[in-house]
Scaffold this motif. Sequence first.
Motif, PDB file in Angstrom:
ATOM      1  N   LEU A 650       0.840  -1.193   0.000  1.00  0.00           N
ATOM      2  CA  LEU A 650       0.000   0.000   0.000  1.00  0.00           C
ATOM      3  C   LEU A 650       0.876   1.244   0.000  1.00  0.00           C
ATOM      4  CD1 LEU A 650      -2.904   1.225   0.309  1.00  0.00           C
ATOM      5  CD2 LEU A 650      -2.471   1.231   2.773  1.00  0.00           C
ATOM      6  N   VAL A 651       0.519   2.235  -0.824  1.00  0.00           N
ATOM      7  CA  VAL A 651       1.281   3.478  -0.915  1.00  0.00           C
ATOM      8  C   VAL A 651       0.322   4.657  -0.794  1.00  0.00           C
ATOM      9  CG1 VAL A 651       2.803   4.883  -2.351  1.00  0.00           C
ATOM     10  CG2 VAL A 651       2.991   2.388  -2.424  1.00  0.00           C
ATOM     11  N   ASP A 652       0.693   5.635   0.007  1.00  0.00           N
ATOM     12  CA  ASP A 652      -0.021   6.919   0.076  1.00  0.00           C
ATOM     13  C   ASP A 652       1.060   7.993   0.103  1.00  0.00           C
ATOM     14  OD1 ASP A 652      -1.637   9.074   0.467  1.00  0.00           O
ATOM     15  OD2 ASP A 652      -2.434   8.454   2.405  1.00  0.00           O
ATOM     16  N   TYR A 653       1.438   8.485  -1.073  1.00  0.00           N
ATOM     17  CA  TYR A 653       2.627   9.332  -1.204  1.00  0.00           C
ATOM     18  C   TYR A 653       2.622  10.529  -0.258  1.00  0.00           C
ATOM     19  CZ  TYR A 653       3.328   6.817  -5.632  1.00  0.00           C
ATOM     20  OH  TYR A 653       3.513   5.856  -6.590  1.00  0.00           O
ATOM     21  N   ASP A 654       1.516  11.249  -0.213  1.00  0.00           N
ATOM     22  CA  ASP A 654       1.471  12.520   0.505  1.00  0.00           C
ATOM     23  C   ASP A 654       0.472  12.522   1.650  1.00  0.00           C
ATOM     24  OD1 ASP A 654       3.370  13.775  -1.248  1.00  0.00           O
ATOM     25  OD2 ASP A 654       1.782  13.828  -2.753  1.00  0.00           O
ATOM     26  N   ASN A 655       0.071  11.339   2.091  1.00  0.00           N
ATOM     27  CA  ASN A 655      -0.879  11.214   3.193  1.00  0.00           C
ATOM     28  C   ASN A 655      -2.176  11.981   2.923  1.00  0.00           C
ATOM     29  OD1 ASN A 655      -1.349  10.047   5.804  1.00  0.00           O
ATOM     30  ND2 ASN A 655      -1.263  12.104   6.671  1.00  0.00           N
ATOM     31  N   LEU A 657      -4.755  10.497   1.383  1.00  0.00           N
ATOM     32  CA  LEU A 657      -5.769   9.443   1.237  1.00  0.00           C
ATOM     33  C   LEU A 657      -6.039   9.090  -0.224  1.00  0.00           C
ATOM     34  CD1 LEU A 657      -8.325  10.540   4.009  1.00  0.00           C
ATOM     35  CD2 LEU A 657      -6.178   9.291   4.232  1.00  0.00           C
ATOM     36  N   ASN A 658      -5.121   9.466  -1.118  1.00  0.00           N
ATOM     37  CA  ASN A 658      -5.184   9.024  -2.510  1.00  0.00           C
ATOM     38  C   ASN A 658      -4.291   7.798  -2.638  1.00  0.00           C
ATOM     39  OD1 ASN A 658      -6.882  11.156  -3.304  1.00  0.00           O
ATOM     40  ND2 ASN A 658      -5.127  12.520  -3.581  1.00  0.00           N
ATOM     41  N   TYR A 659      -4.864   6.647  -2.370  1.00  0.00           N
ATOM     42  CA  TYR A 659      -4.074   5.425  -2.208  1.00  0.00           C
ATOM     43  C   TYR A 659      -3.673   4.830  -3.545  1.00  0.00           C
ATOM     44  CZ  TYR A 659      -6.009   5.797   2.487  1.00  0.00           C
ATOM     45  OH  TYR A 659      -6.373   6.248   3.728  1.00  0.00           O
ATOM     46  N   ARG A 660      -2.520   4.149  -3.497  1.00  0.00           N
ATOM     47  CA  ARG A 660      -2.038   3.367  -4.624  1.00  0.00           C
ATOM     48  C   ARG A 660      -1.710   1.962  -4.130  1.00  0.00           C
ATOM     49  NH1 ARG A 660      -3.940   7.251  -6.490  1.00  0.00           N
ATOM     50  NH2 ARG A 660      -2.981   8.844  -7.842  1.00  0.00           N
ATOM     51  N   TYR A 661      -1.967   0.974  -5.017  1.00  0.00           N
ATOM     52  CA  TYR A 661      -1.625  -0.411  -4.712  1.00  0.00           C
ATOM     53  C   TYR A 661      -0.461  -0.813  -5.601  1.00  0.00           C
ATOM     54  CZ  TYR A 661      -6.360  -0.179  -2.794  1.00  0.00           C
ATOM     55  OH  TYR A 661      -7.483   0.193  -2.105  1.00  0.00           O
ATOM     56  N   PHE A 662       0.665  -1.093  -4.976  1.00  0.00           N
ATOM     57  CA  PHE A 662       1.894  -1.443  -5.686  1.00  0.00           C
ATOM     58  C   PHE A 662       2.017  -2.968  -5.654  1.00  0.00           C
ATOM     59  CE2 PHE A 662       6.747  -0.348  -5.858  1.00  0.00           C
ATOM     60  CZ  PHE A 662       6.766  -0.682  -7.193  1.00  0.00           C
ATOM     61  N   LEU A 663       1.940  -3.622  -6.842  1.00  0.00           N
ATOM     62  CA  LEU A 663       1.903  -5.079  -6.907  1.00  0.00           C
ATOM     63  C   LEU A 663       2.971  -5.624  -7.833  1.00  0.00           C
ATOM     64  CD1 LEU A 663      -1.401  -4.004  -7.345  1.00  0.00           C
ATOM     65  CD2 LEU A 663      -1.655  -6.355  -6.515  1.00  0.00           C
ATOM     66  N   SER A 664       3.266  -6.893  -7.629  1.00  0.00           N
ATOM     67  CA  SER A 664       4.088  -7.628  -8.588  1.00  0.00           C
ATOM     68  C   SER A 664       3.405  -8.954  -8.881  1.00  0.00           C
ATOM     69  CB  SER A 664       5.490  -7.868  -8.037  1.00  0.00           C
ATOM     70  OG  SER A 664       5.458  -8.801  -6.967  1.00  0.00           O
ATOM     71  N   THR A 666       3.834 -13.067 -10.553  1.00  0.00           N
ATOM     72  CA  THR A 666       4.762 -14.174 -10.294  1.00  0.00           C
ATOM     73  C   THR A 666       5.973 -14.154 -11.222  1.00  0.00           C
ATOM     74  OG1 THR A 666       3.365 -15.549 -11.718  1.00  0.00           O
ATOM     75  CG2 THR A 666       2.992 -15.680  -9.332  1.00  0.00           C
ATOM     76  N   LEU A 667       5.940 -13.319 -12.280  1.00  0.00           N
ATOM     77  CA  LEU A 667       7.091 -13.183 -13.172  1.00  0.00           C
ATOM     78  C   LEU A 667       7.997 -12.025 -12.778  1.00  0.00           C
ATOM     79  CD1 LEU A 667       5.379 -13.791 -16.649  1.00  0.00           C
ATOM     80  CD2 LEU A 667       6.650 -15.432 -15.244  1.00  0.00           C
ATOM     81  N   GLY A 668       7.513 -11.178 -11.855  1.00  0.00           N
ATOM     82  CA  GLY A 668       8.311 -10.042 -11.421  1.00  0.00           C
ATOM     83  C   GLY A 668       7.943  -8.734 -12.086  1.00  0.00           C
ATOM     84  N   ASP A 669       6.898  -8.715 -12.945  1.00  0.00           N
ATOM     85  CA  ASP A 669       6.443  -7.460 -13.522  1.00  0.00           C
ATOM     86  C   ASP A 669       5.694  -6.653 -12.467  1.00  0.00           C
ATOM     87  OD1 ASP A 669       7.516  -8.158 -15.948  1.00  0.00           O
ATOM     88  OD2 ASP A 669       5.640  -8.979 -16.749  1.00  0.00           O
ATOM     89  N   LEU A 670       5.735  -5.323 -12.613  1.00  0.00           N
ATOM     90  CA  LEU A 670       5.227  -4.414 -11.581  1.00  0.00           C
ATOM     91  C   LEU A 670       3.994  -3.671 -12.071  1.00  0.00           C
ATOM     92  CD1 LEU A 670       8.698  -2.939 -10.534  1.00  0.00           C
ATOM     93  CD2 LEU A 670       7.461  -4.784  -9.388  1.00  0.00           C
ATOM     94  N   TYR A 671       3.057  -3.422 -11.133  1.00  0.00           N
ATOM     95  CA  TYR A 671       1.799  -2.761 -11.453  1.00  0.00           C
ATOM     96  C   TYR A 671       1.472  -1.775 -10.336  1.00  0.00           C
ATOM     97  CZ  TYR A 671       1.300  -7.177 -14.076  1.00  0.00           C
ATOM     98  OH  TYR A 671       1.512  -8.268 -14.890  1.00  0.00           O
ATOM     99  N   ILE A 672       0.831  -0.667 -10.707  1.00  0.00           N
ATOM    100  CA  ILE A 672       0.273   0.237  -9.706  1.00  0.00           C
ATOM    101  C   ILE A 672      -1.174   0.555 -10.091  1.00  0.00           C
ATOM    102  CG2 ILE A 672       0.365   2.517  -8.638  1.00  0.00           C
ATOM    103  CD1 ILE A 672       3.351   2.468  -8.794  1.00  0.00           C
ATOM    104  N   TYR A 673      -2.094   0.230  -9.159  1.00  0.00           N
ATOM    105  CA  TYR A 673      -3.509   0.556  -9.315  1.00  0.00           C
ATOM    106  C   TYR A 673      -3.846   1.712  -8.377  1.00  0.00           C
ATOM    107  CZ  TYR A 673      -4.530  -3.944 -11.648  1.00  0.00           C
ATOM    108  OH  TYR A 673      -4.589  -5.005 -12.527  1.00  0.00           O
ATOM    109  N   ASP A 674      -4.828   2.530  -8.779  1.00  0.00           N
ATOM    110  CA  ASP A 674      -5.374   3.457  -7.801  1.00  0.00           C
ATOM    111  C   ASP A 674      -6.446   2.730  -7.002  1.00  0.00           C
ATOM    112  OD1 ASP A 674      -7.801   3.473  -9.212  1.00  0.00           O
ATOM    113  OD2 ASP A 674      -7.408   5.397 -10.176  1.00  0.00           O
ATOM    114  N   GLN A 675      -7.003   3.384  -5.982  1.00  0.00           N
ATOM    115  CA  GLN A 675      -7.927   2.707  -5.080  1.00  0.00           C
ATOM    116  C   GLN A 675      -9.266   2.360  -5.727  1.00  0.00           C
ATOM    117  OE1 GLN A 675      -7.893   6.402  -2.656  1.00  0.00           O
ATOM    118  NE2 GLN A 675     -10.024   5.903  -2.231  1.00  0.00           N
TER     119      GLN A 675
END
Length: 903
Positions: A650-655, A657-664, A666-675
């Motif tokens: 879970l990421v909230d860059y500036d507190n 409450l605009n959350y981001r979900y930082f995921l990987s 099983t191959l190691g590729d990276l994703y960021i979703y908003d809430q």
Amino acid sequence: MGLIKNILLTFLILILGVAVYLLFKTDILKTKLDGVQMIPSNAVLVFESTDPVGVWNQLVNQPIWEKLNDLPALQDIEAQLIALDSLAGKSGNLYQALKGQKFTLSLHPIGKEEYGFLFTITSDDNRFFDFLQSLKDDVANTSHTRKRNYSGITLYESSDRENGREFSYAFYNNVWLGSYISFLVEDGIRYGKTDELRNFKETYPHLYVEAPSPSPAGILRMSGSGLSGFVSDLTVSGKGGLTENLYSANLIPVFSDESINFNGKLFMDGNSSSITDMSGKGNGSAFSHIISNRAALINQYLLKSPYDLKASANHAFEFRSTTMAEIEEKFEKETFFKCLTGEIAMVLEENLFSNIPNKTLLLKSTQTTEALEILREFQLKTNQGDPTNIYNEYYLGKEILMLDVEEFPAHIFEGNFNGFLRSYITSVNDAVIIGNSLRNIRSLLDDIFNDNTWGKSPTQKKNLNALKSDVPFQVLINNDRFFNILVKNSVPSWSSVFQKYASLFQSFHLITLSVAENDQFEFSFKINLEQKSDVGKLILTESKSIEFEEDLIYGPAGIQNFNDKSTDFLVQDEEFYAHLISEEGEVVFSFPLPGRINSPIYQIDYYKNGKLQLIFATSDEIYGLDRDGNLLPNYPIPFYESKKISYLNLVDYDNNLNYRYFLSDTLGDLYIYDQFGELLDGWNPKNSTGSPLSTPPAHHRIPSQGDFMVALHKNGVLEMYSRKAQSKIGGGIQIGESISTSYAIEEEPTEGLSRIVTVNDAGEMVKVNFKGELTYRSQLMRPDRDTEFKLVNDQNLDEYLLVIEEFNRLSVLQPDERILFEMNIPTGDLEYQYFSFGSNNKIFAVVDKVQEFTYLFNSEGKLINQKPIDANPGIWINFSGSRNEYTLMSTHGNKLFEYKVPF
């Protein structure tokens, strides 16, 4: 006429003869010496008295002597007094001989990390020297005493058959000198025979101007530089933060049933301390609600105004003209000071002996919001008005400002409160808080949130009561913390002494220093006369348990109940039902899931109304549930195409409450979703090295360097990206052929020195800075090729330990690669958890997944629980400062167990 001349001549010769006889007999022509003139200038302290035996008898008749009589230094003094008494023939002869004579005892460095005592006795009484002469004659005739000549003076060396040591002594003019260290006696003779060497009195004349002669009770004259050198010799890292601005002092000892007090005057730079000119009044417990139980040493000022610190300006501090000019031009100091009350505290914690100890400055404020706004404006001005260059952090709902102005507190507070390369600033209620590290501020906010503060701790009530409200300045040493820190930071020769006599040193539960308005200084040791029982290992017994229909496969995960700040627990059973359990043991909800939870449980404020919801992931979806077990709108969020989720963060860059979900995946590729389930540009996905991650991807904000999205892959590649998915280091950096563990952040106050640290599968401990530079590589012990290596973070990701796992054996290492403990264990399927709540309040858990046992070890590597806990898959531990106990939750089979463990 000739007869008269002869009579007059004879009479004159007779008179001259008598005069010469009297002069010779009474030593009138000799220059009288003071024993202090024979004390070398390197003395750490000098005790003077005209009734030393009486002072000693007063001490040994106090109840506290039962504790003190095991102290080696006091045993040494007692042995020397007994030796003197024996030489004097006992029967009170020594007491009668010394009473009224000037006696000194001084402590001197005699080698690397070693110190010895020198005695002197000064007298103008010929009867006393008749006593010494007879004593000398008696001793000289004994078989175990030998004589030698030093600089024309006879030096006697008397063997102590009981301990195999020699006591050396000599008579010079009207002074007797003695010591178990012969060269201290020789030094004394050299100082007495020459005017070229500056003795202790000449080096510290102010100590004798204010208190020229000792009373029968005695006076203790302490050298600031000598004491500083003593502490420097004592500790591994040198002076550190403990010996800053050590003053010299004249102190009178006062003994009572449960304490030893020293009252007198303090001096700085040869002058009476002007610190008492501040004439402050305040609340001695003003900061009790924000002083962490981790605190080891506190300097507290109770002033009318911060301007009163001018009276105790630190003249040794080197003010920088450029910094002063910037402060005068851009900082509204007058307005800021008007927001403060003058109640100030400097708190030092675990690493107070290091070169850059963690420091937290607490400033009582009547207008906290305004004070913080002034600091925020100054922060913007120092960045040329560019808000994009400003570093702000948010933690537990609190904004943390980073002020990149070196030694900012010292520059506005008259040179006081130095040691801040950067200032990290936040506020709590009626206090502005300034720390010299981000980690220090985070830890304090954690402790305030968890009631792990002095104001909530029953064990600190005595300490709070001891804090005075009528003195401008006081220092309080919390020995419950300080002693363990001292042992760990002392050189081996001293550390072994502290450990050997731990029961005595730990009896000093409180040490205070205070300066009153009349320039009087008090140094007090409060001694706990109660015998501490050695409870040894604990047998944990459950306080409650909750039974489920199916065996549990996940948890317990502790989460905050937003209604009352109690802790709820989430577990999952074999049928994939997620159960939320209240602190009282009631089931709040049970929610069916399609698969196993494979992430931590996070909390977000989805509706931005102060109510918290749960976020977690299975391999296919991201779930969001409110506290009643209802799905949030648009949840669950399906993962990208047919990929499988490996990690969620879970990421909230500036507190905000605009959350981001930082995921990987099983191959190691990276994703960021908003809430709301939308993939962000650049992260849809960010194709990586083609290797799975070894630990969850994470966001880190590094002071003066910005935001970093970090991914550590199992093929040994470390990647760092910007928030826009652009590489910040020009591509990945290879730090090993393979990695199977997590990483930690070593935060440093100096710009550019914060580092990522991990250990690769070859057993190399590696550190990489945030410029992508490999700054450290060290090969750990590797008994064989099958040895496995782990890095284990604590629950707050603030500290870490290293684990070396070989066949049937486990070694746990500290960050400096020293072994904390080792143990034999008959399996290789192990997991580890680390919980830290302060320097001597840590728990390392080893989970044996085969036998489903969990072993708990303390900060010294000693097994806590006499019998392992039945626990699988893991445990959850929290520490309550208000109740002074651990709460331990574990799952085993179909039960959730709670244990209460007193600290």
